[in-house]
Design an enzyme around this catalytic site. Structure first.
Site, PDB file in Angstrom:
ATOM      1  CG  ASP A 281     -32.667   1.241 -27.447  1.00  0.00           C
ATOM      2  OD1 ASP A 281     -33.730   0.352 -27.246  1.00  0.00           O
ATOM      3  OD2 ASP A 281     -32.719   2.126 -26.562  1.00  0.00           O
TER       4      ASP A 281
HETATM    5  C1  BGC Z   1     -35.205   1.347 -24.530  1.00  0.00           C
HETATM    6  C2  BGC Z   1     -34.250   0.174 -23.848  1.00  0.00           C
HETATM    7  C3  BGC Z   1     -34.776  -0.933 -23.699  1.00  0.00           C
HETATM    8  C4  BGC Z   1     -35.463  -1.400 -24.653  1.00  0.00           C
HETATM    9  C5  BGC Z   1     -35.855  -2.974 -24.781  1.00  0.00           C
HETATM   10  C6  BGC Z   1     -35.961   0.621 -25.741  1.00  0.00           C
HETATM   11  O1  BGC Z   1     -37.170   1.444 -26.108  1.00  0.00           O
HETATM   12  O2  BGC Z   1     -34.841   2.636 -24.987  1.00  0.00           O
HETATM   13  O3  BGC Z   1     -33.587   0.933 -22.906  1.00  0.00           O
HETATM   14  O4  BGC Z   1     -33.627  -1.763 -23.138  1.00  0.00           O
HETATM   15  O5  BGC Z   1     -36.564  -0.506 -25.299  1.00  0.00           O
HETATM   16  O6  BGC Z   1     -36.995  -2.969 -23.934  1.00  0.00           O
END
Ligand code: BGC
Length: 774
Positions: free
Chosen positions: A295
């Site tokens: 993530d």
């Molecule tokens: C979130 C994810 C997301 C990623 C990319 C993160 O902050 O937890 O769910 O896919 O950002 O935007």
């Protein structure tokens, strides 16, 4: 009674099956070709080029973390990037892809990712709303529509589905998932994967309108303590395997191409550097063959966890099997030095690079890096067909929580006052994580009421804003500007006065209030999940007029509605319904659509009951009002306000004749359901099981099957579900699959509070090749 712990050979078969589930999806011949191609390519790659493939910066405006990627185009040209996210449209994508193809030595194409969560341009209801449809075909279709539009915008990878089981409505991200139940969550998880990728990953390269899915957040992100985002997760293997892991596994079995690690730790070990999780469960037990991405800056955040600085946390993550580094660039900075210090790291770098390149190969990017990049494809965006599908999904997602004296559906001749900020506001309709969706293109309730096609006569409807959506300035400041345009509060007395005047002249009052879209989603946990006080006050004031109030709610989580329930004759939970919100709501209020949604998360009576979920385990002292020493509170009952699976309809249904019998490897459950009303409708027939002779304590009941049926007025139908006997097994405290014959109580109904029961002894007979869990 003696229990049989049938492990041994069955367990072996299970793990073999776990592995073969992915193996079946990945055709061995195609895979041999892919491997040969990638091996040959990697034999030409320098260490730096391999490390470059592991880097995933963001280019664009959707920032969800404190760090921004810099100089990405130059990095692409230097071969330091394997994929980017947050860039879309054919022109923008082509520009980046050309850099990778034309300016790097080996011309390796980029992955192009984005959070396409509940639609791309055409926005569907937020995932929690979509799950309330219980319509797997429709859910799959929503992902397929999203894939069509996203690929037409040059994307080849979506960070969806989010399948984190959520039992704590304080957590803002409950809006992004399918609620609290592992069985339903698993069915939805696979439907989403199939919608994005198609059923056969082998065909991905041939279908330019499909893209790679990414199941997230692996794992147990929804178990965050106190519902506070990014917080600690501490969980027994028993709970993890039985309740939280099934939807991720369902995505793996459905062939999901990629997995995203979660921000949280699990029993002391962050998911992103968690070898047991990634190598143990994901790779070894489940046989996952795709690629693992972190993530947003999750590797860097290991520093905040106190696990050492850059090089150490990069080393731990690559070793554990986190393959693509989202935004953080710690791999780019440190892997070369790690290799210089210890050549063993080449093995981990190669493993990661290979899985990333294999994903690109399976997507067909090596034969067509400009996949789908044709301006002509843009015609799919917001097409009539897509809008119709989004409207149907919205209509089926609405949950009728209350309908006293059948105040709904409204009569077209009634004089109705439409009051509340959500009547005209458009910004919130598409919810959070609405990607490339343009909220200005969404249709408000008022737009729909007053559109040319509207059957509602202008003289029968009146509008007043009634109240501000929010008045808490601190909260407004926190939500602005990232979470939407929140106007400064207006004079609330004046707003109420106008509303009272309008309401006085009406026969029915429709009040549309709730949350703003930024009050749920990421980093949007709330400790108080009531409606804002001033909204409640407005409802109470309107109630003094003695006219029925219909509450239309838009929000991204179950709310505590106890303080408004007595003042409202009807409550329609609409979540954030997406682009077609207005027509879907108006159709429902006026009876063109008969509500059929059922909540997939329990609505509590107050926050103190949280976590509250229907499938909690049995206790030795179940609730008994006449006994002091039983499991209960002194100040609130154990009952939820609205239970899992609950939702009314304009029709009434009657259940009868539940039968349960074993047949081969299944338990066949049959029930009769009759529409005893004058109105055609749809009902989600839900079957539950309770294990009455278990070795471990088991859920009081658990969903084992369901069917959404359409019944004309007066019509009855027999509904049958086949529950594989293996589905009645579970994992023991060591996380090992466990089957035991014994007596089960099966029940059926229109919510988890079922009334018809049947007990049956199940001997546990299995098909040799069945995947034995959800
Ligand atoms: C979130 C994810 C997301 C990623 C990319 C993160 O902050 O937890 O769910 O896919 O950002 O935007």
């Amino acid at each position: 009674m003696k229990k049989t712990h049938i492990l041994g050979s069955i367990l072996f078969a299970f793990f073999a099956i776990g592995n073969s589930a992915q193996a079946q999806i990945y055709n061995p011949f195609a895979e041999a070709k892919a491997n040969a191609f990638v091996d040959s390519l990697m034999s030409k790659m320098t260490l730096d080029e391999k490390i470059g493939q592991l880097n995933l910066p963001s280019v664009g405006f959707d920032v969800t973390g404190p760090v921004l990627s810099k100089d990405v185009e130059a990095k692409i040209a230097r071969g330091e990037v394997g994929g980017v996210f947050n860039t879309f449209t054919p022109i923008a994508v082509r520009k980046l892809q050309e850099r990778a193809i034309k300016e790097t030595r080996l011309g390796i194409p980029l992955l192009l990712g984005y959070d396409v969560i509940h639609g791309h341009r055409t926005i569907f209801p937020i995932p929690l709303g979509l799950s309330a449809t219980w319509n797997l075909g429709l859910i799959e279709q929503s992902a397929s529509v999203a894939a069509k539009e996203a690929t037409a915008d040059g994307l080849n990878w979506t960070f969806s589905p989010m399948v984190d089981i959520a039992r704590d409505p304080r957590w803002g991200r409950v809006s992004e998932g399918a609620g609290e139940d592992p069985y339903l969550g698993s069915r939805i998880s696979e439907a989403m994967v199939w919608g994005y990728q198609g059923k056969n990953i082998e065909n991905l390269s041939k279908q330019n309108d499909k893209l790679m899915a990414c199941v997230k957040h692996f794992a147990l992100y929804g178990g965050a303590e106190a519902g506070r985002d990014y917080n600690t997760v501490d969980m027994s293997l028993y709970k993890m395997y039985n309740d939280y892991l099934p939807p991720y596994k369902a995505a793996i079995n459905a062939g999901v191409a990629t997995v995203m690690t979660s921000f949280n730790d699990i029993n002391g070990m962050p998911a992103t550097c968690n070898e047991d999780l990634i190598q143990g469960i994901l790779r070894k037990e489940w046989g996952f063959k795709g690629m693992v991405v972190t993530d947003y800056t999750a590797i860097n955040e290991l520093e905040n966890h106190g696990m050492g600085i850059g090089k150490t946390v990069a080393a731990r993550s690559i070793k554990a099997g986190a393959e693509m580094d989202m935004v953080g660039e710690l791999y780019l900075l440190h892997l070369e030095y790690l290799f210089a210090e210890n050549p063993e790291y080449l093995k981990y770098i190669d493993r990661a690079c290979k899985n990333i390149l294999l994903s690109k190969y399976r997507l067909g990017l090596f034969s067509d890096p400009y996949r789908g990049l044709d301006e002509k494809n843009q015609s799919v965006m917001l097409s009539v067909e897509h809008l119709q599908s989004a409207q149907k999904a919205a209509e089926e997602s609405f949950v009728l929580l209350k309908n006293e004296n059948q105040v709904l559906p409204l009569k077209p001749t009634s004089k109705v006052a439409f009051i509340g900020p959500h009547i005209k506001r458009k910004r919130d309709l598409i919810g959070s994580w609405s990607g490339a969706g343009d909220w200005k293109k969404s249709v408000s309730i008022w737009d729909a009421l007053t559109s040319t096609g509207s059957t509602v006569k202008a003289e029968n409807i009146k509008y007043a804003e009634g109240c501000n959506l929010l008045e808490d300035l601190e909260l407004i400041a926190k939500l602005n500007p990232h979470d939407g345009q929140i106007e400064s509060p207006k004079d609330s007395k004046k707003l109420l006065k106008e509303a009272m005047a309008v309401a006085k002249k009406s026969e029915v009052i429709v009040v549309a209030v709730g949350e703003t879209f930024g009050m749920s989603g990421e980093a949007a946990s709330r400790s108080n999940i009531h409606l804002p006080v001033h909204q409640v006050e407005m409802i109470k004031s309107l109630h003094t007029l003695g006219k029925p109030i219909v509450l239309v709610l838009m929000n991204g989580r179950p709310l505590v509605l106890t303080d408004v329930l007595p003042y409202c004759s009807a409550i329609l939970e609409c979540w954030f319904p997406g682009t077609q919100a207005g027509p879907a709501i108006v159709n429902t209020l006026y009876g063109k659509n008969n509500p059929s949604g059922k909540i997939t998360m329990t609505f509590p009576q107050n926050e103190g009951q949280i976590p509250i979920y229907y499938n909690s385990r049995t206790t030795g002292r179940p609730f008994d009002n006449n006994q002091k020493y039983t499991s209960k509170y002194l100040d609130v009952s154990n009952e939820p306000l609205f239970p899992f699976g609950f939702g009314l309809s304009y029709s009434n249904f009657e259940y009868s004749n539940l039968t349960a019998e074993t047949k081969g490897t299944s338990v066949v459950l049959t029930a009769e359901i009759k529409n005893i009303s004058q109105i055609d409708g749809q009902e989600v027939v839900q079957f539950y099981a309770s294990d009455l002779e278990a070795t471990y304590t088991r859920p009081k009941k658990q969903l084992v099957g369901f069917e959404k049926v359409t019944l004309k007025a007066g019509e009855s139908k027999k509904v049958t579900v086949n529950v594989e006997q293996s589905q009645l097994g579970y994992y023991d405290q060591k996380g090992e699959w466990f089957f035991e014959p014994g007596i089960f109580r099966f029940s059926v109904g229109g919510s988890s509070q079922t009334t018809l029961n049947k007990e049956l002894k199940v001997l546990m007979t299995f098909k040799p090749h069945v995947t034995p869990e959800f």
